[in-house]
Design a protein around this motif. Sequence first.
Motif, short mmCIF file in Angstrom:
data_model
loop_
_atom_site.label_atom_id
_atom_site.label_comp_id
_atom_site.label_asym_id
_atom_site.label_seq_id
_atom_site.Cartn_x
_atom_site.Cartn_y
_atom_site.Cartn_z
N LEU A 19 44.27 41.16 41.57
CA LEU A 19 45.25 40.82 40.53
C LEU A 19 45.74 39.39 40.68
O LEU A 19 45.94 38.68 39.68
N LEU A 22 43.15 37.02 39.38
CA LEU A 22 43.10 37.03 37.91
C LEU A 22 44.36 36.46 37.28
O LEU A 22 44.38 36.15 36.08
N VAL A 24 47.19 38.12 36.83
CA VAL A 24 47.76 39.17 35.98
C VAL A 24 49.10 39.62 36.55
O VAL A 24 49.23 39.83 37.76
N TYR A 26 51.98 42.08 37.57
CA TYR A 26 51.98 43.46 38.03
C TYR A 26 53.21 43.71 38.88
O TYR A 26 53.90 42.77 39.29
N ASP A 58 48.39 51.67 34.25
CA ASP A 58 48.42 50.60 33.26
C ASP A 58 48.69 51.25 31.91
O ASP A 58 47.78 51.77 31.27
N LEU A 73 39.85 46.06 36.07
CA LEU A 73 40.67 44.85 35.98
C LEU A 73 39.83 43.66 35.52
O LEU A 73 40.28 42.87 34.69
N LYS A 76 38.98 44.21 31.71
CA LYS A 76 40.09 44.12 30.75
C LYS A 76 40.81 42.78 30.81
O LYS A 76 41.25 42.25 29.79
N TYR A 77 40.93 42.23 32.01
CA TYR A 77 41.77 41.04 32.17
C TYR A 77 41.01 39.80 32.67
O TYR A 77 41.59 38.72 32.73
N GLY A 78 39.74 39.97 32.99
CA GLY A 78 39.02 38.87 33.63
C GLY A 78 38.52 37.79 32.69
O GLY A 78 38.32 36.65 33.11
N ASP A 79 38.27 38.14 31.42
CA ASP A 79 37.75 37.17 30.46
C ASP A 79 36.52 36.45 31.03
O ASP A 79 36.39 35.22 30.97
#
Length: 223
Positions: A19, A22, A24, A26, A58, A73, A76-79
């Motif tokens: 996390l 990334l 993100v 949390y 989540d 993760l 969904k959030y890594g692009d």
Amino acid sequence: MITVHHLNNSRSQRVLWMLEELGVAYEVKRYERDPETMLAPPALKAVHPLGKSPVVTDGALTLAESGAILEYLASKYGDGRLVPRADTPERLRYTYWMHYAEGSAMPPLLLKLVFDRVESAPLPFFVRPVARAISGRVKSTFIEPQLKLHFDYIESELGKSTWFAGNELTAADVQMSFPLEAGAMRGAATVGRPRLAAFLERIHARPAYKRALEKGGPYDYVS
């Protein structure tokens, strides 16, 4: 908001690192092991039926298992970060190491932990020599040779690229961090294996790793 249900000294430490890599947001909900049994508290069963960590929530989603969490993760959030492009040799190596960490590397480490505890457990005096003899035999004939086999293999593979899947950090490195940390803390994984030692030095130097350690608390491999 993602919540990491974080058990001290556990696999959930690498979820925090992921996390942080990334970037993100949390929150961490902490759980402490029983000091006698070293097991997770019953409160974790209210989050997931197995009562183990790591677990993340989540929104309405509750997800367990380190590899599944890291892949979720990243997806969904890594692009596109921390996962090699599809249909590349790096992607195949990525998939391999994501599975190898728990499927192949961890079993002998867990066996070592169990048999180390057998040797140190309080036992009746007439049982102790037998138990310790059996434990020593299993360790010397199976567990230690298996650990050497795997750590020598990992040392060789790290000679192919800087990171496990190639020359860029990926979630596979995050996944592989736990068995290598375990091997270094509870055995001699880095002795005579300079590439493995260098890998651990590289991850320890990463700002995201340091931030995860600050949020997760002092770390000493248990299980």
